[in-house]
Design a protein around this motif. Structure first.
Motif, short mmCIF file in Angstrom:
data_model
loop_
_atom_site.label_atom_id
_atom_site.label_comp_id
_atom_site.label_asym_id
_atom_site.label_seq_id
_atom_site.Cartn_x
_atom_site.Cartn_y
_atom_site.Cartn_z
N GLN B 37 -3.72 10.62 -39.13
CA GLN B 37 -2.59 11.53 -39.25
C GLN B 37 -3.08 12.97 -39.17
OE1 GLN B 37 -0.25 11.33 -42.86
NE2 GLN B 37 1.58 12.08 -41.81
N GLY B 42 3.09 12.50 -37.45
CA GLY B 42 3.14 11.18 -38.07
C GLY B 42 1.84 10.43 -37.85
N PRO B 43 1.60 9.38 -38.60
CA PRO B 43 0.38 8.58 -38.42
C PRO B 43 0.33 7.94 -37.03
CG PRO B 43 1.41 8.10 -40.54
CD PRO B 43 2.38 8.93 -39.76
N LEU B 88 -6.17 13.23 -41.78
CA LEU B 88 -6.04 12.30 -42.90
C LEU B 88 -6.11 10.89 -42.31
CD1 LEU B 88 -5.40 11.91 -45.98
CD2 LEU B 88 -2.98 11.77 -45.30
#
Lengths: 111, 112
Positions: B37, B42-43, B88
Protein backbone atom coordinates in the motif's frame (compact mmCIF):
# COMPACT_ATOMS: atom_id res chain seq x y z
CA UNK A 1 -6.33 0.70 -14.67
CA UNK A 2 -8.34 0.92 -11.45
CA UNK A 3 -11.01 -1.77 -11.44
CA UNK A 4 -12.79 -0.26 -8.44
CA UNK A 5 -13.52 3.45 -8.37
CA UNK A 6 -14.40 5.02 -5.05
CA UNK A 7 -16.04 8.40 -4.66
CA UNK A 8 -15.68 10.91 -3.33
CA UNK A 9 -11.94 10.71 -2.73
CA UNK A 10 -12.17 13.09 0.26
CA UNK A 11 -15.14 14.04 2.43
CA UNK A 12 -15.18 16.46 5.36
CA UNK A 13 -18.42 16.88 7.32
CA UNK A 14 -19.71 18.08 10.68
CA UNK A 15 -20.68 15.72 13.47
CA UNK A 16 -24.31 14.64 13.15
CA UNK A 17 -24.49 14.82 9.36
CA UNK A 18 -25.33 11.88 7.11
CA UNK A 19 -23.13 10.74 4.23
CA UNK A 20 -22.88 8.18 1.45
CA UNK A 21 -19.73 6.92 -0.25
CA UNK A 22 -19.66 4.84 -3.40
CA UNK A 23 -17.69 1.98 -4.88
CA UNK A 24 -18.20 1.34 -8.60
CA UNK A 25 -16.81 -1.15 -11.09
CA UNK A 26 -17.40 -2.48 -14.58
CA UNK A 27 -16.56 -5.96 -13.28
CA UNK A 28 -18.84 -8.39 -11.51
CA UNK A 29 -17.65 -9.60 -8.13
CA UNK A 30 -18.81 -12.64 -6.19
CA UNK A 31 -18.42 -10.67 -2.97
CA UNK A 32 -17.42 -7.22 -1.85
CA UNK A 33 -15.84 -6.13 1.42
CA UNK A 34 -15.75 -2.75 3.13
CA UNK A 35 -12.83 -1.91 5.39
CA UNK A 36 -11.93 1.07 7.59
CA UNK A 37 -8.27 1.97 7.94
CA UNK A 38 -6.62 4.41 10.32
CA UNK A 39 -3.22 5.98 9.56
CA UNK A 40 -0.32 3.53 9.93
CA UNK A 41 -2.57 0.58 10.63
CA UNK A 42 -4.02 -2.29 8.62
CA UNK A 43 -7.57 -2.25 7.22
CA UNK A 44 -10.25 -3.52 9.61
CA UNK A 45 -13.07 -5.51 8.05
CA UNK A 46 -16.51 -3.91 8.48
CA UNK A 47 -18.73 -6.12 6.34
CA UNK A 48 -18.89 -8.62 3.48
CA UNK A 49 -21.78 -8.51 1.02
CA UNK A 50 -22.43 -11.44 -1.26
CA UNK A 51 -25.91 -11.33 -2.80
CA UNK A 52 -26.97 -8.78 -5.42
CA UNK A 53 -29.28 -6.21 -3.82
CA UNK A 54 -28.18 -7.22 -0.32
CA UNK A 55 -28.40 -4.62 2.44
CA UNK A 56 -26.50 -5.00 5.71
CA UNK A 57 -26.65 -2.72 8.73
CA UNK A 58 -23.95 -2.28 11.33
CA UNK A 59 -25.23 0.21 13.94
CA UNK A 60 -25.21 3.57 12.09
CA UNK A 61 -23.60 2.11 8.95
CA UNK A 62 -25.70 0.71 6.08
CA UNK A 63 -24.03 -1.22 3.26
CA UNK A 64 -25.68 -2.08 -0.03
CA UNK A 65 -24.50 -4.37 -2.84
CA UNK A 66 -25.80 -3.48 -6.29
CA UNK A 67 -28.23 -5.82 -8.03
CA UNK A 68 -25.63 -6.63 -10.70
CA UNK A 69 -22.87 -7.09 -8.07
CA UNK A 70 -20.74 -4.40 -9.72
CA UNK A 71 -21.16 -1.60 -7.22
CA UNK A 72 -21.76 -0.87 -3.57
CA UNK A 73 -22.50 2.01 -1.25
CA UNK A 74 -21.86 2.81 2.39
CA UNK A 75 -24.23 5.17 4.18
CA UNK A 76 -23.40 6.58 7.61
CA UNK A 77 -26.15 8.17 9.70
CA UNK A 78 -25.36 10.87 12.26
CA UNK A 79 -21.61 10.70 11.72
CA UNK A 80 -19.33 10.98 14.75
CA UNK A 81 -15.64 11.99 15.02
CA UNK A 82 -14.83 8.34 15.72
CA UNK A 83 -15.99 7.51 12.17
CA UNK A 84 -12.98 9.42 10.79
CA UNK A 85 -10.75 7.22 8.65
CA UNK A 86 -10.07 5.77 5.22
CA UNK A 87 -12.94 3.64 3.91
CA UNK A 88 -11.83 1.00 1.41
CA UNK A 89 -13.92 -1.32 -0.71
CA UNK A 90 -12.48 -4.55 -2.09
CA UNK A 91 -13.97 -6.93 -4.62
CA UNK A 92 -13.30 -10.65 -4.77
CA UNK A 93 -14.04 -13.11 -7.56
CA UNK A 94 -14.83 -16.75 -6.88
CA UNK A 95 -11.69 -18.89 -6.60
CA UNK A 96 -9.51 -15.95 -7.62
CA UNK A 97 -7.79 -15.72 -4.26
CA UNK A 98 -6.93 -12.05 -4.34
CA UNK A 99 -8.98 -8.98 -3.52
CA UNK A 100 -8.96 -5.87 -5.72
CA UNK A 101 -9.09 -2.64 -3.76
CA UNK A 102 -10.24 0.84 -4.59
CA UNK A 103 -8.13 3.81 -3.47
CA UNK A 104 -10.58 4.65 -0.72
CA UNK A 105 -12.57 7.59 0.60
CA UNK A 106 -10.90 9.63 3.32
CA UNK A 107 -13.61 10.76 5.75
CA UNK A 108 -13.10 13.49 8.33
CA UNK A 109 -15.87 14.16 10.83
CA UNK A 110 -15.41 17.43 12.71
CA UNK A 111 -16.78 17.85 16.25
CA UNK B 1 -7.71 -15.63 19.77
CA UNK B 2 -4.79 -13.79 18.20
CA UNK B 3 -5.39 -11.89 15.03
CA UNK B 4 -2.91 -11.46 12.21
CA UNK B 5 0.49 -10.33 13.46
CA UNK B 6 3.37 -8.82 11.47
CA UNK B 7 6.98 -7.98 12.24
CA UNK B 8 8.77 -5.69 12.30
CA UNK B 9 6.43 -2.70 12.60
CA UNK B 10 8.87 -0.31 10.96
CA UNK B 11 12.01 -0.77 8.89
CA UNK B 12 14.51 1.55 7.22
CA UNK B 13 16.74 0.24 4.43
CA UNK B 14 18.93 1.72 1.71
CA UNK B 15 18.69 1.17 -2.03
CA UNK B 16 20.06 -2.18 -3.17
CA UNK B 17 19.57 -3.91 0.17
CA UNK B 18 17.33 -6.88 0.82
CA UNK B 19 14.50 -7.11 3.36
CA UNK B 20 12.42 -9.90 4.94
CA UNK B 21 9.02 -9.24 6.46
CA UNK B 22 7.13 -11.78 8.56
CA UNK B 23 3.47 -12.63 9.12
CA UNK B 24 1.55 -14.99 11.37
CA UNK B 25 -2.03 -15.62 10.26
CA UNK B 26 -5.15 -15.50 12.37
CA UNK B 27 -5.70 -18.72 14.33
CA UNK B 28 -7.39 -21.33 12.14
CA UNK B 29 -6.49 -19.64 8.83
CA UNK B 30 -4.39 -21.45 6.24
CA UNK B 31 -3.97 -18.88 3.47
CA UNK B 32 -1.77 -15.78 3.52
CA UNK B 33 -1.81 -12.92 1.04
CA UNK B 34 0.59 -9.99 0.83
CA UNK B 35 -0.29 -6.48 -0.30
CA UNK B 36 1.69 -3.29 -0.90
CA UNK B 37 0.00 0.00 0.00
CA UNK B 38 1.65 3.18 -1.22
CA UNK B 39 0.74 6.48 0.40
CA UNK B 40 -2.70 7.67 -0.69
CA UNK B 41 -3.58 4.45 -2.50
CA UNK B 42 -5.43 1.24 -1.81
CA UNK B 43 -3.57 -2.02 -1.19
CA UNK B 44 -2.15 -3.75 -4.28
CA UNK B 45 -2.03 -7.54 -4.35
CA UNK B 46 1.49 -9.03 -4.45
CA UNK B 47 0.89 -12.77 -4.05
CA UNK B 48 -0.93 -15.45 -2.09
CA UNK B 49 0.35 -18.60 -0.39
CA UNK B 50 -1.56 -21.75 0.37
CA UNK B 51 -0.15 -25.18 1.27
CA UNK B 52 3.35 -23.67 1.18
CA UNK B 53 3.04 -22.74 -2.50
CA UNK B 54 2.49 -19.47 -4.35
CA UNK B 55 -1.04 -19.76 -5.77
CA UNK B 56 -1.72 -16.31 -7.20
CA UNK B 57 0.56 -13.44 -8.13
CA UNK B 58 -0.09 -9.81 -8.90
CA UNK B 59 1.85 -7.50 -11.18
CA UNK B 60 5.08 -7.37 -9.17
CA UNK B 61 8.64 -8.15 -10.37
CA UNK B 62 10.60 -11.23 -9.39
CA UNK B 63 12.47 -9.15 -6.80
CA UNK B 64 9.42 -9.86 -4.65
CA UNK B 65 9.36 -13.44 -3.39
CA UNK B 66 7.80 -15.27 -0.51
CA UNK B 67 7.53 -18.40 1.49
CA UNK B 68 4.94 -20.14 3.62
CA UNK B 69 5.90 -22.47 6.45
CA UNK B 70 4.11 -25.61 7.67
CA UNK B 71 2.56 -23.62 10.53
CA UNK B 72 0.99 -21.30 7.88
CA UNK B 73 3.17 -18.32 8.78
CA UNK B 74 4.75 -16.49 5.87
CA UNK B 75 7.65 -14.30 4.82
CA UNK B 76 7.89 -11.66 2.13
CA UNK B 77 11.36 -11.02 0.69
CA UNK B 78 12.28 -8.05 -1.45
CA UNK B 79 15.70 -7.94 -3.14
CA UNK B 80 17.57 -5.01 -4.66
CA UNK B 81 15.36 -2.44 -2.95
CA UNK B 82 14.31 0.65 -4.88
CA UNK B 83 13.11 3.98 -3.50
CA UNK B 84 9.67 3.15 -4.93
CA UNK B 85 9.42 0.10 -2.69
CA UNK B 86 8.76 2.40 0.25
CA UNK B 87 5.24 1.53 1.40
CA UNK B 88 3.10 -0.16 4.03
CA UNK B 89 3.27 -3.93 3.50
CA UNK B 90 0.14 -5.71 4.63
CA UNK B 91 -0.40 -9.37 5.32
CA UNK B 92 -3.92 -10.80 5.18
CA UNK B 93 -5.07 -14.26 6.19
CA UNK B 94 -8.14 -16.27 5.27
CA UNK B 95 -9.52 -19.78 5.05
CA UNK B 96 -8.92 -21.27 1.61
CA UNK B 97 -12.54 -21.27 0.58
CA UNK B 98 -13.33 -17.86 2.00
CA UNK B 99 -13.08 -14.60 0.08
CA UNK B 100 -13.00 -12.57 3.29
CA UNK B 101 -9.52 -11.60 4.45
CA UNK B 102 -8.35 -10.25 7.78
CA UNK B 103 -5.41 -7.87 7.79
CA UNK B 104 -2.47 -7.39 10.10
CA UNK B 105 -1.23 -3.97 11.23
CA UNK B 106 1.38 -3.85 8.47
CA UNK B 107 5.11 -3.18 8.24
CA UNK B 108 6.12 0.34 7.24
CA UNK B 109 9.20 0.12 4.97
CA UNK B 110 11.23 3.19 4.12
CA UNK B 111 13.94 2.88 1.46
CA UNK B 112 16.51 5.69 1.46
Amino acid sequence: TQLLEQSPQFLSIQEGENLTVYCNSSSVFSSLQWYRQEPGEGPVLLVTVVTGGEVKKLKRLTFQFGDARKDSSLHITAAQPGDTGLYLCAGAKANAGKSTFGDGTTLTVKP
Amino acid sequence: DAGVTQSPTHLIKTRGQQVTLRCSPKSGHDTVSWYQQALGQGPQFIFQYYEEEERQRGNFPDRFSGHQFPNYSSELNVNALLLGDSALYLCASSLRASETQYFGPGTRLLVL
